[in-house]
Design a protein around this motif. Structure first.
Motif: not given
Ligand code: F6R
Length: 604
Positions: A519-532
């Motif tokens: 949603s544009g908030d804290g997304d960077g880390k979620t993206m990393k977790n999704a890639e994992e």
């Protein structure tokens, strides 16, 4: 749990009772029954199964009667059999009763009645009520006294309606379970909820705990349990009966998802003016003395509470969301008049939430409720109520009420941040408040452009479904998973995205799509977790705006309009509601009435 209805007036009661029960089925739907007075005794028709099955079994030979009671059941004591269905009758069939709630001392009462020769034919707690009433009828000076003696012996919670053979009257009482009187020019209704009689009248009287009433063709007499006359105000409900019907949609759930723009407009209307939050009974300064905030809620409402908790924590306010059923044991520490307890409950009747609310009140906390139902027990018990104004929600899976709760709590969080010493408003609060009025339009955009059906088709055969998000989106992920499991019966879990690597990743395979909320908030880390997860074979379904970086790596995309992160999470939730709906449809599930569940959970 369960829904009750009663009706007295000119003309035949059965059709009105059955149509009322159809509108109460969200409260339980494993058996149903009606009883009418027809000049030759009380006739009872009941069976296991849904109201439609009862209706089909009521052939034209059914004796008519102008006074009757009805019930739709969600089993608590005994399985959903014909014998356990309500109405229950007394030893000689002189009395018939429908009941919503739980009689905690039914074992003792049953024992006492057995000693007097009563025989029981069901496993229910309810059956003691007609037997007890009949027992008191033997010696009491009149039927009203016998009824009063009966309800005074009951411990636990109840909304009760009773018939006595040969009498044009309905006896009713409330303690802990909702009961509402409907007044329609010489016709009178009783029901657990307004939609049961909304086709006939919008004038209602809400019973309070300890209220009793006798409905007769000439009028209604209300008393307390001592027999003292009481007057309760007649209130006018401005619900459109159309709101309580499906309005052309295949399911209530789809209707309720699709009418979210309207529900949200109502939720927001007048509550943000000139960039300021304006919350009716909560003017600036209301929360000046608050030090801590506790949310108590269950299920979907708990996820809305998590949303609220996150916003308050962001503002530097000590806030904690509790599952209401755990609140009593969770030892949140001493509460005081400086503790604000916010009970979040769509129905306002959830027993676990009411239990937590009452405890907090007893211990001296300030208690407010954020609820959808004016006149609900929560609204009446809390010090103040903030209504989410979403309109009636019938589908068992909560949809529009989650969105309206989260918006209401978001606005409330601004009021709290303004009032509480040491708290700070978020730096982008102006943008947040400016964009709230865009939310209905953005939901509309999601509804018009969604590819949720295609996503459901692509992944419905999977083994498990994971939902991840961070911060506010953790609440959205948990809500997405609850909705999915509730109506598809498939295994689904929602996680804070950072948690995936601490255990759940062991379950990830190419057969476990991961819905990741951005949603544009804290997304960077979620993206990393999704890639994992993706590196372990899981397909990633990104719920994100069109130009989000995650689109480059995601296997599938559910698009949400660009807006403030607080509202973007709710748009993502609408996409997830739609995925659950279409997946359940593909699996041919009974979407509005998932197995084993009920809309209003009035047992602990
Ligand atoms: C899930 C759902 C339930 C309710 C829960 C609390 O879709 O509807 O989890 O959220 O039973 O109900 P209320 O909000 O009425 O207290």
């Amino acid at each position: 749990m369960c829904g009750i209805i009663a009706r007295i007036g000119e003309g035949d009661a059965i059709t009105k009772l059955v149509s009322g029960l159809e509108n109460l089925e969200y409260r339980g739907y494993d058996s149903a029954g009606v009883a009418v007075q027809n000049g030759s005794g009380i006739s009872v028709y009941k069976r296991s199964g849904q109201v439609s099955e009862l209706k089909d079994s009521l052939v034209s030979s059914v004796p008519k009667g102008n006074v009757g009671i009805g019930h739709t059941r969600w089993s608590t004591h005994g399985p959903p059999t014909d014998e356990n269905a309500h109405p229950h009758t007394s030893q000689t069939d002189e009395v018939a009763v429908v009941h919503n709630g739980i009689i905690e001392n039914y074992t003792e009462l049953k024992e006492m009645l057995r000693e007097k020769g009563h025989e029981f034919t069901s496993d229910t707690d309810t059956e003691v009520i007609p037997h007890l009433f009949e027992q008191y009828l033997e010696d009491a000076p009149d039927n009203v006294t016998a009824f009063r003696q009966t309800v005074r012996d009951l411990e636990g919670s109840y909304a009760v309606a009773a018939l006595v053979d040969g009498e044009d009257a309905i006896y009713a009482a409330r303690q802990g379970s909702p009961l509402i009187l409907g007044l329609d020019n010489g016709e009178y209704y009783l029901a657990s909820d307004v939609p049961a009689f909304l086709d006939h009248t919008e004038d209602v009287v809400y019973f309070e705990d300890g209220d009793m009433a006798i409905l007769e063709p000439t009028g209604v007499t209300m008393t307390d349990m001592e027999g003292n006359r009481i007057n309760r105000d007649v209130e006018h409900i401005d619900w459109d009966p159309e709101d309580a019907g499906k309005g052309g949609y295949d399911h209530y759930m789809l209707k309720e998802i699709n009418t979210q723009p309207n529900a949200l407009s109502n939720t927001i209307e007048g509550r943000v003016q000139d960039g300021e939050v304006n919350l009716e009974d909560f003017p600036p300064g209301t929360f000046d003395n608050v030090d801590d905030v506790h949310f108590v809620a269950c299920g979907t409402s708990y996820h809305a509470a998590l949303y609220g908790q996150q916003l308050l924590s962001n503002a530097g306010i000590r806030a904690q969301a509790f599952r209401a059923s755990e609140y009593v044991d969770a030892s949140p520490g001493p509460v005081s008049e400086n503790t604000l307890v916010i009970a979040v409950t769509q129905s306002g009747e959830t027993a676990d939430t009411l239990g937590a609310l009452r405890q907090a009140k007893t211990e001296g906390a300030q208690v407010i409720t954020v609820t959808n139902v004016v006149g609900s027990t929560a609204a009446r018990t809390a010090d103040e109520a903030l209504f989410i104004r979403a309109g009636p929600e019938i589908g068992v899976a909560a949809t529009k009420t989650f969105s309206s709760q989260a918006v209401t709590l978001s606005l409330l969080s601004v009021r709290l941040a303004e009032d509480i010493d040491g708290a700070s408003l978020p730096g982008d609060v102006d943008e947040m408040l400016e964009t709230v009025y865009d939310l209905p339009k953005h939901v509309d955009q999601v509804l018009e452009t969604t590819n949720a059906r295609a996503i459901a088709e692509k992944y419905t055969d999977s083994e498990s479904f994971f939902f991840i998000g961070r911060g506010l989106n953790n609440a959205v992920a948990k809500e997405g998973a609850l909705k999915f499991k509730e109506i598809t019966y498939e295994h689904a879990e929602g996680f804070a995205s950072g948690e995936l690597k601490h255990g759940p990743l062991a379950l990830v395979t190419p057969d476990t799509p991961v819905f990741a909320v951005f949603s544009g908030d804290g997304d960077g880390k979620t993206m990393k977790n999704a890639e994992e997860a993706q590196a372990r074979g899981a397909p990633i379904v990104a719920v994100a705006s069109a130009d989000h970086d995650v689109i480059d790596i995601a296997d599938s995309h559910l698009e949400i309009p660009e807006t403030h992160p607080v509202w973007a999470g709710l748009l993502a939730n609408v996409q997830l509601q739609l995925v659950s709906y279409y997946a359940a449809r593909l699996l041919d599930r009974p979407i509005d009435k998932p197995r084993n569940l009920a809309k209003s959970v009035t047992v602990e």
